[in-house]
Structure formats: C-alpha cells, structure tokens
Design a protein around this motif. Structure first.
Motif, PDB file in Angstrom:
ATOM      1  N   LEU A 149      10.673  -2.550  -9.450  1.00  0.00           N
ATOM      2  CA  LEU A 149       9.221  -2.574  -9.322  1.00  0.00           C
ATOM      3  C   LEU A 149       8.621  -1.935 -10.569  1.00  0.00           C
ATOM      4  O   LEU A 149       9.041  -0.864 -11.000  1.00  0.00           O
ATOM      5  CB  LEU A 149       8.778  -1.799  -8.081  1.00  0.00           C
TER       6      LEU A 149
ATOM      7  N   GLY B 226       4.618  -1.655 -12.224  1.00  0.00           N
ATOM      8  CA  GLY B 226       3.226  -2.074 -12.159  1.00  0.00           C
ATOM      9  C   GLY B 226       2.281  -0.904 -12.164  1.00  0.00           C
ATOM     10  O   GLY B 226       2.613   0.202 -12.607  1.00  0.00           O
TER      11      GLY B 226
ATOM     12  N   TYR C   6      -3.357   3.550  -1.969  1.00  0.00           N
ATOM     13  CA  TYR C   6      -3.299   2.912  -3.268  1.00  0.00           C
ATOM     14  C   TYR C   6      -2.708   1.518  -3.110  1.00  0.00           C
ATOM     15  O   TYR C   6      -1.801   1.327  -2.295  1.00  0.00           O
ATOM     16  CB  TYR C   6      -2.392   3.715  -4.213  1.00  0.00           C
ATOM     17  N   THR C   7      -3.207   0.551  -3.872  1.00  0.00           N
ATOM     18  CA  THR C   7      -2.679  -0.813  -3.808  1.00  0.00           C
ATOM     19  C   THR C   7      -2.035  -1.165  -5.144  1.00  0.00           C
ATOM     20  O   THR C   7      -2.483  -0.738  -6.206  1.00  0.00           O
ATOM     21  CB  THR C   7      -3.764  -1.852  -3.492  1.00  0.00           C
ATOM     22  N   LEU C   8      -0.980  -1.962  -5.063  1.00  0.00           N
ATOM     23  CA  LEU C   8      -0.257  -2.416  -6.253  1.00  0.00           C
ATOM     24  C   LEU C   8      -1.039  -3.561  -6.891  1.00  0.00           C
ATOM     25  O   LEU C   8      -1.419  -4.514  -6.230  1.00  0.00           O
ATOM     26  CB  LEU C   8       1.138  -2.890  -5.854  1.00  0.00           C
ATOM     27  N   LYS C   9      -1.255  -3.455  -8.185  1.00  0.00           N
ATOM     28  CA  LYS C   9      -1.978  -4.492  -8.942  1.00  0.00           C
ATOM     29  C   LYS C   9      -1.013  -5.308  -9.758  1.00  0.00           C
ATOM     30  O   LYS C   9      -0.015  -4.845 -10.204  1.00  0.00           O
ATOM     31  CB  LYS C   9      -3.021  -3.854  -9.872  1.00  0.00           C
TER      32      LYS C   9
ATOM     33  N   GLU D 104       0.841  -1.191   0.000  1.00  0.00           N
ATOM     34  CA  GLU D 104       0.000   0.000   0.000  1.00  0.00           C
ATOM     35  C   GLU D 104       0.875   1.239   0.000  1.00  0.00           C
ATOM     36  O   GLU D 104       1.853   1.320   0.734  1.00  0.00           O
ATOM     37  CB  GLU D 104      -0.906   0.033   1.232  1.00  0.00           C
TER      38      GLU D 104
ATOM     39  N   ILE E  30      -0.676   1.130  -9.644  1.00  0.00           N
ATOM     40  CA  ILE E  30      -1.320   1.276  -8.340  1.00  0.00           C
ATOM     41  C   ILE E  30      -2.679   1.936  -8.570  1.00  0.00           C
ATOM     42  O   ILE E  30      -2.816   2.824  -9.399  1.00  0.00           O
ATOM     43  CB  ILE E  30      -0.470   2.076  -7.324  1.00  0.00           C
TER      44      ILE E  30
ATOM     45  N   SER F 249       0.780   4.461 -13.126  1.00  0.00           N
ATOM     46  CA  SER F 249       1.824   3.518 -13.510  1.00  0.00           C
ATOM     47  C   SER F 249       2.997   3.827 -12.596  1.00  0.00           C
ATOM     48  O   SER F 249       3.338   4.995 -12.394  1.00  0.00           O
ATOM     49  CB  SER F 249       2.196   3.763 -14.976  1.00  0.00           C
ATOM     50  N   ILE F 250       3.617   2.806 -12.012  1.00  0.00           N
ATOM     51  CA  ILE F 250       4.723   3.034 -11.074  1.00  0.00           C
ATOM     52  C   ILE F 250       5.928   2.191 -11.466  1.00  0.00           C
ATOM     53  O   ILE F 250       5.789   1.023 -11.829  1.00  0.00           O
ATOM     54  CB  ILE F 250       4.289   2.751  -9.612  1.00  0.00           C
TER      55      ILE F 250
ATOM     56  N   ARG G 288       5.095   4.475   1.876  1.00  0.00           N
ATOM     57  CA  ARG G 288       4.715   3.066   1.795  1.00  0.00           C
ATOM     58  C   ARG G 288       4.245   2.670   3.183  1.00  0.00           C
ATOM     59  O   ARG G 288       4.938   2.895   4.175  1.00  0.00           O
ATOM     60  CB  ARG G 288       5.912   2.214   1.381  1.00  0.00           C
TER      61      ARG G 288
END
Length: 85
Positions: free
Chosen positions: A69, A71, A82-85, A2, A73, A62-63, A16
């Motif tokens: 990393l 992916g 925000y959660t990482l998808k 998160e 969020i 987009s992160i 984070r």
C-alpha cells in the motif's frame, strides 16, 4: 478504506474501519525522523509521515505498508476518520 487513530492502553494505535468494528493495525511509535510506524511480527506494518501544511498539522499523511500500500490519507471533514486517496 478508512483509517483512524485511537488510544488503547495509553498508547496510540492505528485502526482500519472494518464493518461495525475497527481492526487494530498496531501500536504507533514515533521514529527519530518524526514518522509514525507500527511494528508487528506477523501481518502488515505501516509507516505514516505527516505531509500537512504548517496550519493543518495532522490532516494529511503519506502512508506505506509492508504489503505494498502506498498513498495518501486525508482527514474527512467533521470526522476523526481518514480516507485513502
């Protein structure tokens, strides 16, 4: 994982969620192209690009990080996290 945004010292920072406390991932600065970047001398750096639609600005990013990393969020419903998808 998160993540969330928070003002610290009048500047926007990326955090984070780490247990009870958030880990400051660095100050976010907007680039000429509109991306948000952190720039730490030591540690992990992040680059975020808003990929939300025109009616949901800021809901999906987009992160990418300097440590691999890569992916997307998405903002959680009824939350500022925000959660990482």
């Amino acid at each position: 994982m998160e993540l969330y945004f928070k003002k610290s010292g009048g500047k926007l920072h990326l955090y984070r969620k780490d247990g009870l406390f958030g880990e400051d991932m660095g100050e976010l600065e907007e680039t000429f192209t509109g991306k948000l970047k952190t720039s730490k001398i030591f540690g992990e750096n992040f680059e975020l690009k808003d990929i939300s639609g025109p009616f949901s600005k800021g809901d999906k990013y987009s992160i990418k990080s300097s440590k691999g990393l890569d992916g997307v969020i998405e903002k959680k419903a009824f939350s500022d996290k925000y959660t990482l998808k």
